[in-house]
Design a protein around this motif. Sequence first.
Motif, mmCIF file in Angstrom:
data_model
loop_
_atom_site.group_PDB
_atom_site.id
_atom_site.type_symbol
_atom_site.label_atom_id
_atom_site.label_comp_id
_atom_site.label_asym_id
_atom_site.label_seq_id
_atom_site.Cartn_x
_atom_site.Cartn_y
_atom_site.Cartn_z
ATOM 1 N N GLY A 1 0.714 -1.365 -0.018
ATOM 2 C CA GLY A 1 0.036 -0.133 -0.105
ATOM 3 C C GLY A 1 0.778 1.258 -0.006
ATOM 4 N N ILE A 2 2.100 1.335 0.878
ATOM 5 C CA ILE A 2 2.696 2.397 0.699
ATOM 6 C C ILE A 2 3.409 2.555 -0.544
ATOM 7 C CG2 ILE A 2 4.878 3.271 1.858
ATOM 8 C CD1 ILE A 2 4.006 1.800 4.373
ATOM 9 N N MET A 3 4.078 1.452 -1.057
ATOM 10 C CA MET A 3 4.450 1.693 -2.441
ATOM 11 C C MET A 3 3.460 2.229 -3.648
ATOM 12 S SD MET A 3 7.166 -1.584 -2.653
ATOM 13 C CE MET A 3 6.175 -2.794 -2.279
ATOM 14 N N PHE A 4 2.221 1.475 -3.331
ATOM 15 C CA PHE A 4 1.391 2.013 -4.402
ATOM 16 C C PHE A 4 0.902 3.506 -4.211
ATOM 17 C CE2 PHE A 4 -1.196 -2.528 -3.959
ATOM 18 C CZ PHE A 4 -0.073 -2.833 -4.830
ATOM 19 N N ILE A 5 0.927 4.088 -2.945
ATOM 20 C CA ILE A 5 0.868 5.598 -2.573
ATOM 21 C C ILE A 5 1.828 6.311 -3.410
ATOM 22 C CG2 ILE A 5 0.581 7.104 -1.017
ATOM 23 C CD1 ILE A 5 -0.720 5.237 0.846
ATOM 24 N N GLY A 6 3.127 5.570 -3.067
ATOM 25 C CA GLY A 6 4.402 6.405 -3.805
ATOM 26 C C GLY A 6 4.233 6.356 -5.392
ATOM 27 N N PHE A 7 3.931 5.272 -6.090
ATOM 28 C CA PHE A 7 3.674 5.254 -7.368
ATOM 29 C C PHE A 7 2.739 6.416 -7.777
ATOM 30 C CE2 PHE A 7 1.415 3.816 -11.149
ATOM 31 C CZ PHE A 7 2.318 3.234 -11.679
ATOM 32 N N GLY A 8 1.493 6.456 -7.132
ATOM 33 C CA GLY A 8 0.394 7.352 -7.404
ATOM 34 C C GLY A 8 0.861 8.959 -7.265
ATOM 35 N N VAL A 9 1.753 9.214 -6.354
ATOM 36 C CA VAL A 9 2.407 10.478 -6.074
ATOM 37 C C VAL A 9 3.284 10.559 -7.168
ATOM 38 C CG1 VAL A 9 3.545 12.072 -4.752
ATOM 39 C CG2 VAL A 9 1.897 10.569 -3.527
ATOM 40 N N ALA A 10 4.115 9.727 -7.699
ATOM 41 C CA ALA A 10 5.134 10.156 -8.596
ATOM 42 C C ALA A 10 4.483 10.240 -9.966
ATOM 43 C CB ALA A 10 6.197 8.972 -8.609
ATOM 44 N N ARG A 11 3.366 9.422 -10.217
ATOM 45 C CA ARG A 11 2.740 9.492 -11.446
ATOM 46 C C ARG A 11 1.864 10.786 -11.571
ATOM 47 N NH1 ARG A 11 -3.058 7.831 -12.526
ATOM 48 N NH2 ARG A 11 -3.104 7.867 -14.833
ATOM 49 N N SER A 12 1.245 11.465 -10.649
ATOM 50 C CA SER A 12 0.765 12.656 -10.720
ATOM 51 C C SER A 12 1.710 13.683 -10.756
ATOM 52 C CB SER A 12 -0.109 12.890 -9.178
ATOM 53 O OG SER A 12 1.042 13.205 -8.195
ATOM 54 N N LEU A 13 2.936 13.624 -10.452
ATOM 55 C CA LEU A 13 3.951 14.850 -10.697
ATOM 56 C C LEU A 13 4.581 14.543 -12.073
ATOM 57 C CD1 LEU A 13 5.810 14.614 -7.306
ATOM 58 C CD2 LEU A 13 4.325 16.031 -7.866
ATOM 59 N N ASP A 14 4.579 13.473 -12.607
ATOM 60 C CA ASP A 14 5.258 13.254 -13.885
ATOM 61 C C ASP A 14 4.355 12.418 -15.029
ATOM 62 O OD1 ASP A 14 6.993 13.184 -16.117
ATOM 63 O OD2 ASP A 14 8.679 12.306 -15.120
ATOM 64 N N PRO A 15 3.359 12.778 -15.134
ATOM 65 C CA PRO A 15 2.119 11.926 -16.018
ATOM 66 C C PRO A 15 2.863 11.360 -17.380
ATOM 67 C CG PRO A 15 1.321 13.915 -15.831
ATOM 68 C CD PRO A 15 2.301 13.996 -15.086
ATOM 69 N N ALA A 16 3.639 12.204 -17.890
ATOM 70 C CA ALA A 16 4.049 11.819 -19.266
ATOM 71 C C ALA A 16 5.358 10.854 -19.206
ATOM 72 C CB ALA A 16 4.900 13.261 -19.832
ATOM 73 N N THR A 17 6.133 10.856 -18.244
ATOM 74 C CA THR A 17 7.040 9.579 -18.141
ATOM 75 C C THR A 17 6.171 8.443 -17.752
ATOM 76 O OG1 THR A 17 8.668 11.154 -17.284
ATOM 77 C CG2 THR A 17 8.891 8.789 -16.791
ATOM 78 N N PHE A 18 5.071 8.482 -16.959
ATOM 79 C CA PHE A 18 4.477 7.093 -16.758
ATOM 80 C C PHE A 18 3.586 6.663 -17.910
ATOM 81 C CE2 PHE A 18 5.998 8.206 -12.569
ATOM 82 C CZ PHE A 18 5.869 7.177 -11.998
ATOM 83 N N SER A 19 3.032 7.539 -18.421
ATOM 84 C CA SER A 19 2.201 6.998 -20.119
ATOM 85 C C SER A 19 3.268 6.510 -20.950
ATOM 86 C CB SER A 19 1.761 8.459 -20.360
ATOM 87 O OG SER A 19 0.852 8.048 -21.580
ATOM 88 N N ALA A 20 4.580 7.109 -21.073
ATOM 89 C CA ALA A 20 5.375 6.558 -22.016
ATOM 90 C C ALA A 20 6.042 5.414 -21.456
ATOM 91 C CB ALA A 20 6.402 7.504 -22.094
#
Length: 191
Positions: A30-49
């Motif tokens: 759960g903590i890792m999922f939250i970290g993933f979500g926060v990182a994704r919200s800060l850099d959506p282009a990198t996560f989409s690519a």
Amino acid sequence: MANVQIERTRHLPGDIAVWFFIFAELAVFGIMFIGFGVARSLDPATFSAGREALHPWTGLINTIGLITASYLVALSVHRLRDRKTGASALLWGAIAASSIYTFGKIWEYADLYSNGYNLGTDTFFMFYFFLTFFHFMHVVLGQIILVVLAVKVKKGDYNGDDMNGMESGASYWHMVDLVWLVLFPMLYVLA
């Protein structure tokens, strides 16, 4: 002839210590999922690519393999509880079905690595490799547990009266499956 009805009492399946372990593992994920979500919200282009470089069909096949394995584990528990034969064979079937995931993940790692993707590629792949490998290690541990259960069931160590070990192993396996059911859409669909 009287209609006899057997009443089963509800209880937490398996050992309480296994449940503490399961909840601790779920908290870590759960903590890792939250970290993933926060990182994704800060850099959506990198996560989409990053998501575009993944193999969604492999992820889907892996999902089907793990869901099938969980179904076979659940059937095995019910067969054993009802004192029917075939519980051990169902566990071996679950191991085979879960091996689809194991081999699929190894192939996917090798393919991504050969195409230049690794932990250091970017934030998405750092999360992808860390999360999926952490989960992969849980699957391998789950497969080892299923092998032990299959052997013990075959030897008659577990029966309809003594279900603690069987239920504990099955509960762990279902936790591993549950985590993948969050990881798959998070990484392959929503990233």
